[in-house]
Structure formats: C-alpha cells, structure tokens
Design an enzyme around this catalytic site. Structure first.
Site, mmCIF file in Angstrom:
data_model
loop_
_atom_site.group_PDB
_atom_site.id
_atom_site.type_symbol
_atom_site.label_atom_id
_atom_site.label_comp_id
_atom_site.label_asym_id
_atom_site.label_seq_id
_atom_site.Cartn_x
_atom_site.Cartn_y
_atom_site.Cartn_z
ATOM 1 N N LYS A 1 -10.362 -4.182 -4.282
ATOM 2 C CA LYS A 1 -11.369 -3.123 -4.389
ATOM 3 C C LYS A 1 -10.728 -1.767 -4.702
ATOM 4 O O LYS A 1 -11.418 -0.824 -5.050
ATOM 5 C CB LYS A 1 -12.260 -3.055 -3.149
ATOM 6 C CG LYS A 1 -11.563 -2.917 -1.839
ATOM 7 C CD LYS A 1 -12.585 -3.014 -0.696
ATOM 8 C CE LYS A 1 -11.865 -3.275 0.604
ATOM 9 N NZ LYS A 1 -12.629 -3.383 1.767
ATOM 10 N N LYS B 1 -4.209 -10.515 -6.735
ATOM 11 C CA LYS B 1 -5.538 -10.723 -6.144
ATOM 12 C C LYS B 1 -6.543 -9.668 -6.623
ATOM 13 O O LYS B 1 -6.145 -8.525 -6.924
ATOM 14 C CB LYS B 1 -5.455 -10.759 -4.614
ATOM 15 C CG LYS B 1 -5.178 -9.437 -3.987
ATOM 16 C CD LYS B 1 -5.490 -9.429 -2.497
ATOM 17 C CE LYS B 1 -5.334 -8.000 -2.009
ATOM 18 N NZ LYS B 1 -5.972 -7.593 -0.855
ATOM 19 N N LYS C 1 0.830 -1.218 0.000
ATOM 20 C CA LYS C 1 0.000 0.000 0.000
ATOM 21 C C LYS C 1 0.857 1.258 0.000
ATOM 22 O O LYS C 1 0.514 2.255 -0.625
ATOM 23 C CB LYS C 1 -0.942 0.011 1.206
ATOM 24 C CG LYS C 1 -2.114 -0.924 1.029
ATOM 25 C CD LYS C 1 -3.207 -0.643 2.041
ATOM 26 C CE LYS C 1 -4.388 -1.573 1.813
ATOM 27 N NZ LYS C 1 -5.353 -1.555 2.898
HETATM 28 P P1 TYM Z 1 -10.524 -5.837 3.607
HETATM 29 O O1 TYM Z 1 -11.571 -4.814 3.823
HETATM 30 O O2 TYM Z 1 -9.397 -5.486 2.693
HETATM 31 O O3 TYM Z 1 -11.167 -7.176 3.039
HETATM 32 C C1 TYM Z 1 -12.269 -7.791 3.663
HETATM 33 C C2 TYM Z 1 -12.130 -9.287 3.608
HETATM 34 O O4 TYM Z 1 -12.091 -9.734 2.240
HETATM 35 C C3 TYM Z 1 -10.964 -10.581 2.041
HETATM 36 N N1 TYM Z 1 -10.475 -10.411 0.661
HETATM 37 C C4 TYM Z 1 -10.365 -11.405 -0.217
HETATM 38 N N2 TYM Z 1 -10.622 -12.721 -0.117
HETATM 39 C C5 TYM Z 1 -10.403 -13.477 -1.224
HETATM 40 N N3 TYM Z 1 -9.938 -12.962 -2.410
HETATM 41 C C6 TYM Z 1 -9.671 -11.644 -2.531
HETATM 42 N N4 TYM Z 1 -9.232 -11.143 -3.682
HETATM 43 C C7 TYM Z 1 -9.880 -10.802 -1.400
HETATM 44 N N5 TYM Z 1 -9.714 -9.466 -1.187
HETATM 45 C C8 TYM Z 1 -10.084 -9.252 0.091
HETATM 46 C C9 TYM Z 1 -9.939 -10.097 3.064
HETATM 47 O O5 TYM Z 1 -8.964 -11.083 3.343
HETATM 48 C C10 TYM Z 1 -10.827 -9.791 4.252
HETATM 49 O O6 TYM Z 1 -11.082 -10.968 4.987
HETATM 50 N N6 TYM Z 1 -7.724 -5.647 7.703
HETATM 51 C C11 TYM Z 1 -8.959 -6.119 7.161
HETATM 52 C C12 TYM Z 1 -10.170 -5.639 7.937
HETATM 53 C C13 TYM Z 1 -10.100 -5.875 9.419
HETATM 54 C C14 TYM Z 1 -10.286 -7.125 10.059
HETATM 55 C C15 TYM Z 1 -10.179 -6.840 11.438
HETATM 56 C C16 TYM Z 1 -10.512 -8.417 9.596
HETATM 57 C C17 TYM Z 1 -9.896 -4.951 10.370
HETATM 58 N N7 TYM Z 1 -9.950 -5.503 11.600
HETATM 59 C C18 TYM Z 1 -10.289 -7.875 12.385
HETATM 60 C C19 TYM Z 1 -10.635 -9.434 10.543
HETATM 61 C C20 TYM Z 1 -10.530 -9.150 11.917
HETATM 62 C C21 TYM Z 1 -9.103 -5.650 5.735
HETATM 63 O O7 TYM Z 1 -8.550 -4.663 5.348
HETATM 64 O O8 TYM Z 1 -9.969 -6.369 4.989
#
Ligand code: TYM
Length: 357
Positions: A228, A225, A143
């Site tokens: 978004k 991957k 990032k």
């Molecule tokens: P975030 O918002 O980037 O993504 C949300 C969830 O989607 C999953 N994900 C994917 N899974 C499969 N293929 C993909 N291409 C893909 N892109 C995203 C991510 O692995 C995630 O599970 N840091 C986290 C948010 C967070 C969180 C937490 C998660 C904050 N506190 C505590 C679990 C527990 C994040 O940025 O996810």
C-alpha cells in the site's frame, strides 16, 4: 462479581487458567478460541490485504471469538498527516465491514482507545524484548532503508507494540499475510521469556496464513509483494479503485513473454500471481484455470480476470459507500468498551507480577 472473579483468578495462578480469562470476559456465552488481527490506517488498502488477511477473518467469524483492530499507533511510526490519519481510521473500519466483517459477530476497535496496548508494550520492552531481536526484523530494515540512524524509535519498536496487541487478549490465532510471520514469531518469544521469568502469564499465540494468497505480489513487479506504500499506483488494486481503473491495471500487469497460462511462481511470477488472484476471487482451483486457458493467451486471461476484479470491487463498494462515519464511530467505541475490562484485568495482573502493584 467482577472483583470476585479476579480474586479467584489470581488465586488460580498456578493452574492453566489464563486462556479462559479473556474468553469469559469478552464472550460470556461461548467457549471459542480467540482471533486477533489488525491493519494500519495508512496508504491504500488493496486486494493483497484483502486476500492475504481480511478474507481469512471473514471465514473465521462463525467459529472463533474475533477481535479486529485498527492499529493507529502503528501507523504513526512513520509520518502521518493528522487529518488524513483521522479519515483513514474510519476508512479501515468501513473496509472491514464492506469485506464481510460483521460487527454483531466480531469486535472491531481502535488501538489507541485502549491505553493498555502501549502500557504492555513498555513492559515488554523492559522485561522481554532485546535489541538483538529487533535488529533481525526484516520489515524494519525494508522500511528504514539505509538511513537507519535517522528513523524514529517507534519504527524500530513497532513489533513489540504488535506483540502487546496480540498478548493483551489471550489470543490463540493471528491470521495475517506472510510478511507478518516474523512479528508473530517474536510475539511468541517475548511471551515465553516473560512467562519464564514471572510465571505463566501469556498464552502463546500462533500465526495463521492462507494456503494460497499469503503473499500477493505487485502487479508492476511480481518479484516484490503488493504494497500500500508502493510508489506506482500500477502496483496494486486498491479496494476503493474505480472498477474501470482496476481493469486497466490488470491489463497492464507485468507478465512474461512465454504466453502460456501456467502456474509456476518461480519462473512465471507475473501470470502466477494473477492466477492466484483469479483463483481466490472466483473460488476456482488453479488447475481448473490452467485447463480453461489451454490454447489461449494472456490477453484472454487478463480480460476475464479484469471482469472478475471489477465485479468484486463493484459489490464491495456498494456496501463501503453506504456506511456512515457515525455508524463506524459507534462500532469502534462499542468494541473498545467490550474489550476494556479484559485489558485492565491483564495489565493489573502484569503490574502485580513485576512489582508495580
Ligand atoms: P499491514 O497494515 O501492513 O497489513 C495488513 C494485513 O495485510 C497483509 N498483507 C498482505 N497479504 C498478502 N499479500 C500482500 N501483498 C500483503 N500486504 C499486506 C499483512 O500481512 C497483514 O496481515 N503489523 C501489521 C498490523 C498489526 C497487527 C497487529 C496484525 C498491528 N498489530 C496484531 C496482527 C496482529 C501490519 O502492518 O499490517
């Protein structure tokens, strides 16, 4: 009653009593393991988020005490337009519900509604996290890019806030996509370090990944991957994409010149990724899909997948567009109210341990 319980709890500090604390507060009647996960309210939520993370959550609701967070303080680690952020917070909660998260079974809340998340993150910063831990985080490197000197401190510290989210509720399992695995590993390290120094305090959580679909790849570049924040809209199918538009994206998805519908992620990442999406949305084994397309080409396969995706989106959007903002606001407030005593209780305990109380 609450005060007495807390006294008894503190009295029992040497016993492995901690794992029961959150369960008793959050969910008085059931003795289930605790699930915590979240999504950032930024960018367009896509089928990668759904297949990698949210679809796992939906299945877990019956057997676990589930807590799903809209992590708005994580979103502000990069620049956000306040008006759009406000809308996205509501939007993510709508997406949870339209995906099948039932607010009667699961707790849905907004991270910034419970101040203990940032409070605990600060304590972990000071007591447990090291610069060397955070320097290893690959997502920060991705990032921040080459311009690390000028990115905000919050982006660097992001995994510590995520650890606080998880540890605050005595979480047992964290269902995520595989890009979050390193962050959950760090959470475990920080929890252990704190426990070693101050005595048993945090439960050590585990990540849970989908066997298939933990990393859905970009449609335009299947070596990376699905994201978004991707520059091109052709990278992802947003959950809010018009089904006709989504069909076109599938037809344009990058594949190879071999032409055989065969699952081989290493050598044929494009078609393998599309087969994964097909398999998960249609609940069909990859082997069955391979057999179905023997002697047929990518065109036939993509047309069928486009229909499957369009049907999924149509059903999803029926619910999504029917939920009102007022309903969501109520659900988020109710969720925070339910969790607040658990968060207060743990923070009080931590303050005692570090000498602030
Ligand atoms: P975030 O918002 O980037 O993504 C949300 C969830 O989607 C999953 N994900 C994917 N899974 C499969 N293929 C993909 N291409 C893909 N892109 C995203 C991510 O692995 C995630 O599970 N840091 C986290 C948010 C967070 C969180 C937490 C998660 C904050 N506190 C505590 C679990 C527990 C994040 O940025 O996810």
């Amino acid at each position: 009653m609450y005060i007495n319980f807390r006294r008894y709890y503190l009295f029992c500090q040497s016993i492995d009593f901690y794992s029961y604390r959150a369960k008793i507060k959050i969910d008085m009647n059931k003795n289930k393991k605790i699930i915590f996960s979240g999504v950032q309210p930024s960018g367009n939520l896509h089928i990668g988020n759904y297949l990698g993370a949210i679809s796992q959550w939906v299945k877990m609701q019956e057997d676990f005490t589930c807590i799903f967070c809209v992590v708005d303080y994580h979103a502000i680690t990069v620049k956000q337009d306040p008006k759009i952020l406000r809308e996205k917070i509501i939007d993510i909660a709508k997406i949870y519900i339209a995906s099948g998260i039932d607010p009667k079974k699961s707790i849905i809340f907004k991270q910034s509604d419970i101040k203990e998340h940032t409070e605990l993150a600060w304590v972990l910063n000071c007591t447990s996290a090291r610069m060397s831990d955070l320097n290893k985080m690959t997502q920060f490197k991705d990032k921040a890019g080459k311009n690390q000197e000028n990115v905000g401190v919050g982006l660097f510290d992001y995994p510590v806030l995520m650890a606080a989210d998880i540890l605050l509720y005595d979480t047992d399992i964290v269902p995520v996509g595989d890009d979050q695995l390193q962050h959950v590993e760090l959470t475990r390290t920080l929890a252990r370090r704190f426990n070693d120094r101050f005595g048993q305090t945090f439960k050590i959580p585990e990540a849970r990944l989908q066997k298939v679909g933990a990393r859905i790849m970009g449609l335009d570049d299947p070596t990376k991957k699905m994201s978004k924040s991707a520059k091109s809209e052709l990278n992802y199918i947003a959950l809010t994409d018009d089904p006709a538009k989504a069909k076109k994206k599938i037809m344009k998805a990058t594949t190879d010149s071999d032409g055989r519908v065969k699952y081989d992620p290493k050598n044929k990442p494009g078609i393998s990724n599309l087969m994964t999406i097909y398999s998960l949305l249609e609940n069909t084994e990859i082997g069955v899909i391979e057999e179905r397309y023997i002697g047929k080409g990518y065109g036939d396969f993509k047309k069928d997948l486009a229909e499957v995706v369009a049907e999924y989106l149509t059903n999803f959007q029926k619910t999504y567009y029917n939920i009102t903002n007022t309903e969501i606001e109520k659900i988020l407030k109710k969720g925070a109210k339910k969790l607040q005593p658990t968060a207060t209780d743990l923070m009080d305990l931590i303050k005692k341990k570090i000498g602030s109380l």
